[in-house]
Design a protein around this motif. Sequence first.
Motif, PDB file in Angstrom:
ATOM      1  N   VAL A   1       0.861  -1.180   0.000  1.00  0.00           N
ATOM      2  CA  VAL A   1       0.000   0.000   0.000  1.00  0.00           C
ATOM      3  C   VAL A   1       0.898   1.231   0.000  1.00  0.00           C
ATOM      4  CG1 VAL A   1      -1.816   1.222   1.246  1.00  0.00           C
ATOM      5  CG2 VAL A   1      -1.738  -1.268   1.301  1.00  0.00           C
TER       6      VAL A   1
ATOM      7  N   ASN B   1       1.324   5.637  -0.594  1.00  0.00           N
ATOM      8  CA  ASN B   1       0.735   6.976  -0.572  1.00  0.00           C
ATOM      9  C   ASN B   1       0.924   7.592  -1.958  1.00  0.00           C
ATOM     10  OD1 ASN B   1       0.793   9.948  -0.340  1.00  0.00           O
ATOM     11  ND2 ASN B   1       0.441   9.545   1.834  1.00  0.00           N
TER      12      ASN B   1
ATOM     13  N   LEU C   1      -6.177  -2.919  10.145  1.00  0.00           N
ATOM     14  CA  LEU C   1      -6.134  -2.452   8.764  1.00  0.00           C
ATOM     15  C   LEU C   1      -6.360  -0.945   8.699  1.00  0.00           C
ATOM     16  CD1 LEU C   1      -5.767  -3.266   5.828  1.00  0.00           C
ATOM     17  CD2 LEU C   1      -8.217  -3.723   5.712  1.00  0.00           C
ATOM     18  N   GLU C   2      -7.289  -0.456   9.485  1.00  0.00           N
ATOM     19  CA  GLU C   2      -7.562   0.987   9.528  1.00  0.00           C
ATOM     20  C   GLU C   2      -6.338   1.761  10.013  1.00  0.00           C
ATOM     21  OE1 GLU C   2     -10.680   4.038  11.650  1.00  0.00           O
ATOM     22  OE2 GLU C   2     -11.327   1.979  11.288  1.00  0.00           O
TER      23      GLU C   2
ATOM     24  N   ILE D   1      -3.879   1.923   7.097  1.00  0.00           N
ATOM     25  CA  ILE D   1      -4.370   2.862   6.083  1.00  0.00           C
ATOM     26  C   ILE D   1      -4.197   4.302   6.554  1.00  0.00           C
ATOM     27  CG2 ILE D   1      -6.481   3.683   4.954  1.00  0.00           C
ATOM     28  CD1 ILE D   1      -7.293   0.695   4.701  1.00  0.00           C
ATOM     29  N   ASN D   2      -4.502   4.562   7.806  1.00  0.00           N
ATOM     30  CA  ASN D   2      -4.317   5.919   8.348  1.00  0.00           C
ATOM     31  C   ASN D   2      -2.855   6.329   8.374  1.00  0.00           C
ATOM     32  OD1 ASN D   2      -6.967   6.756   8.752  1.00  0.00           O
ATOM     33  ND2 ASN D   2      -7.096   5.763  10.744  1.00  0.00           N
TER      34      ASN D   2
ATOM     35  N   SER E   1      -1.756   6.872   4.634  1.00  0.00           N
ATOM     36  CA  SER E   1      -2.439   8.021   4.021  1.00  0.00           C
ATOM     37  C   SER E   1      -2.269   9.303   4.824  1.00  0.00           C
ATOM     38  CB  SER E   1      -3.934   7.721   3.852  1.00  0.00           C
ATOM     39  OG  SER E   1      -4.562   7.649   5.113  1.00  0.00           O
TER      40      SER E   1
ATOM     41  N   GLU F   1      -4.469  10.041  -0.901  1.00  0.00           N
ATOM     42  CA  GLU F   1      -5.030   8.856  -1.548  1.00  0.00           C
ATOM     43  C   GLU F   1      -4.001   7.726  -1.536  1.00  0.00           C
ATOM     44  OE1 GLU F   1      -6.947   7.683  -5.896  1.00  0.00           O
ATOM     45  OE2 GLU F   1      -6.431   9.761  -5.475  1.00  0.00           O
ATOM     46  N   LEU F   2      -4.491   6.497  -1.500  1.00  0.00           N
ATOM     47  CA  LEU F   2      -3.629   5.323  -1.517  1.00  0.00           C
ATOM     48  C   LEU F   2      -3.783   4.568  -2.825  1.00  0.00           C
ATOM     49  CD1 LEU F   2      -4.410   3.860   2.016  1.00  0.00           C
ATOM     50  CD2 LEU F   2      -2.511   5.335   1.374  1.00  0.00           C
TER      51      LEU F   2
ATOM     52  N   ASP G   1     -10.280  -1.896  -3.960  1.00  0.00           N
ATOM     53  CA  ASP G   1     -10.678  -1.517  -2.607  1.00  0.00           C
ATOM     54  C   ASP G   1      -9.996  -2.445  -1.600  1.00  0.00           C
ATOM     55  OD1 ASP G   1     -12.591  -1.863  -0.166  1.00  0.00           O
ATOM     56  OD2 ASP G   1     -13.181   0.047  -1.101  1.00  0.00           O
ATOM     57  N   ILE G   2      -9.238  -1.883  -0.678  1.00  0.00           N
ATOM     58  CA  ILE G   2      -8.467  -2.667   0.284  1.00  0.00           C
ATOM     59  C   ILE G   2      -9.387  -3.410   1.243  1.00  0.00           C
ATOM     60  CG2 ILE G   2      -6.756  -2.519   2.146  1.00  0.00           C
ATOM     61  CD1 ILE G   2      -5.516  -0.142   0.558  1.00  0.00           C
ATOM     62  N   ASP G   3     -10.488  -2.802   1.640  1.00  0.00           N
ATOM     63  CA  ASP G   3     -11.440  -3.482   2.532  1.00  0.00           C
ATOM     64  C   ASP G   3     -12.068  -4.687   1.835  1.00  0.00           C
ATOM     65  OD1 ASP G   3     -11.129  -1.843   4.810  1.00  0.00           O
ATOM     66  OD2 ASP G   3     -12.441  -0.315   3.920  1.00  0.00           O
TER      67      ASP G   3
END
Length: 188
Positions: A26, A28, A51-52, A55-56, A59, A65-66, A83-85
């Motif tokens: 992932v 940036n 995961l959140e 991502i945080n 990003s 945006e990732l 979509d990562i989710d």
Amino acid sequence: MTNTEKLTDLQEFDTYNKDANINIYVTNLNLYNQGLLYGCWVSLPKDSDELEEVINAVSRGGEDELFITDYECGIFSIGEYDDIDELNEKAEQLEECDDLDAVAAAFDFTDDIDEAEEMAEDCIQIERPAFSFSSDDYIIGEFFVEELGALELPDELAPYFDYEAYGRDISYDYHTTEKDGIIYLFSL
């Protein structure tokens, strides 16, 4: 990004696992466009809170945006902006599969994981004999006659039987693919 801005060290978020069904890198996008590769490997599935956090971190608090710059997944292909989710959900489903190899083979015919699992439940798997130069059709025909007893051949006729033509006719009723020495036949 200004020269004075310090980036978070992402090493603690890097969870690459060579045995995971899905690994994604992932990145940036904003920093990438500025010439800086800022990201980390994430093995899926992952707890949604973990995961959140990743991502945080990548990003920068949801500011940027990732995108996915690299991936390892032997089951299906992954795009830059998938979509990562959703990928995490697919990875969770894959962990519960009874026959992951058959599911991976089914992805030759579908992009839907539920459909691939359904196809894998009813597939016929034929192991290709080691050092065999026979065609897939021949192996399928021979398997249906010898192993499944689809036809009763008298012993004196067996050497003259055209297993390849019979296997080719059977193949018309299936989606057929080969992976790692196994021929998979999925019902149409």
